[in-house]
Write a protein that holds these residues in place. Structure first.
Motif, short mmCIF file in Angstrom:
data_model
loop_
_atom_site.label_atom_id
_atom_site.label_comp_id
_atom_site.label_asym_id
_atom_site.label_seq_id
_atom_site.Cartn_x
_atom_site.Cartn_y
_atom_site.Cartn_z
N LYS A 143 11.10 0.31 0.82
CA LYS A 143 11.02 0.02 2.25
C LYS A 143 9.66 0.48 2.75
N SER A 144 8.96 -0.41 3.44
CA SER A 144 7.63 -0.08 3.94
C SER A 144 7.48 -0.55 5.38
N MET A 145 6.46 -0.05 6.03
CA MET A 145 6.18 -0.43 7.41
C MET A 145 4.90 -1.26 7.44
N GLU A 146 4.97 -2.41 8.05
CA GLU A 146 3.80 -3.26 8.27
C GLU A 146 3.70 -3.41 9.78
N GLU B 73 9.69 -3.24 9.70
CA GLU B 73 10.03 -2.72 8.38
C GLU B 73 10.20 -3.87 7.41
N GLU B 74 9.66 -3.72 6.21
CA GLU B 74 9.81 -4.72 5.16
C GLU B 74 10.55 -4.10 3.99
N GLN B 75 11.30 -4.92 3.28
CA GLN B 75 11.97 -4.47 2.07
C GLN B 75 11.49 -5.31 0.90
N HIS B 76 11.10 -4.64 -0.16
CA HIS B 76 10.64 -5.31 -1.37
C HIS B 76 11.57 -4.86 -2.49
N VAL B 77 12.13 -5.82 -3.23
CA VAL B 77 13.09 -5.51 -4.28
C VAL B 77 12.42 -5.69 -5.64
N GLU C 157 0.85 -1.18 0.00
CA GLU C 157 0.00 0.00 0.00
C GLU C 157 0.89 1.24 0.00
N ILE C 158 0.54 2.23 -0.81
CA ILE C 158 1.36 3.43 -0.96
C ILE C 158 1.55 4.15 0.38
N PHE C 159 0.53 4.18 1.21
CA PHE C 159 0.66 4.91 2.47
C PHE C 159 1.64 4.24 3.43
N ARG C 160 2.02 2.98 3.18
CA ARG C 160 2.99 2.28 4.02
C ARG C 160 4.44 2.48 3.57
N VAL C 161 4.65 3.05 2.39
CA VAL C 161 6.00 3.25 1.86
C VAL C 161 6.73 4.29 2.72
N ARG C 162 7.95 3.96 3.11
CA ARG C 162 8.76 4.87 3.93
C ARG C 162 10.00 5.37 3.20
#
Length: 129
Positions: free
Chosen positions: A86-89, A93-97, A60-65
């Motif tokens: 990098k996003s927050m769940e 913190e999660e990283q998606h490549v 989700e865009i609002f979770r992108v940090r």
């Protein structure tokens, strides 16, 4: 407001390198069938990957940090790179490549623009002190 597609991209065949290219041709191109497909909308980033087993990941865009572009020397020469989102769940913190994306700086700027338009907090800044 409905969800609109802003960008669609795929992991490029160039990201596999020359040796992997030769191997995939010998294997009738099967490794190329499972490469990543990336869709950026005004609400989310969707990553679909896999050939035998499909994996779909929505961010989700609002979770992108943060958005980071990584390029090796080889990737810079051929014009591709990896975009790390990098996003927050919750509190983790999660990283998606996003692997092997053509023109990765433009992709990261598009993600940043969407975040600024749709998810950036508006109004006066507040502190919790």
């Amino acid at each position: 407001m409905s969800e609109t597609i802003i960008l669609e991209a795929r992991e490029t065949k160039r990201s596999y390198g020359p040796l992997w290219l030769v191997l995939s041709v010998l294997m009738l191109g099967l490794p190329f069938l499972g490469r990543q497909r990336i869709t950026l909308t005004n609400e989310r980033i969707t990553i679909v990957q896999g050939f035998w087993t499909k994996v779909r990941d929505d961010i989700e865009i609002f979770r992108v940090r943060d958005v980071v572009v990584k390029q090796s020397l080889y990737q810079r020469i051929i014009g591709i790179g990896d975009v790390v989102v990098k996003s927050m769940e919750g509190r983790t913190e999660e990283q998606h490549v996003l692997r092997g994306v053509a023109d990765p700086v433009t992709v990261s700027e598009r993600i940043r623009d969407v975040w600024n338009r749709n998810a950036r907090p508006s109004g006066p800044a507040t502190t919790l002190d």
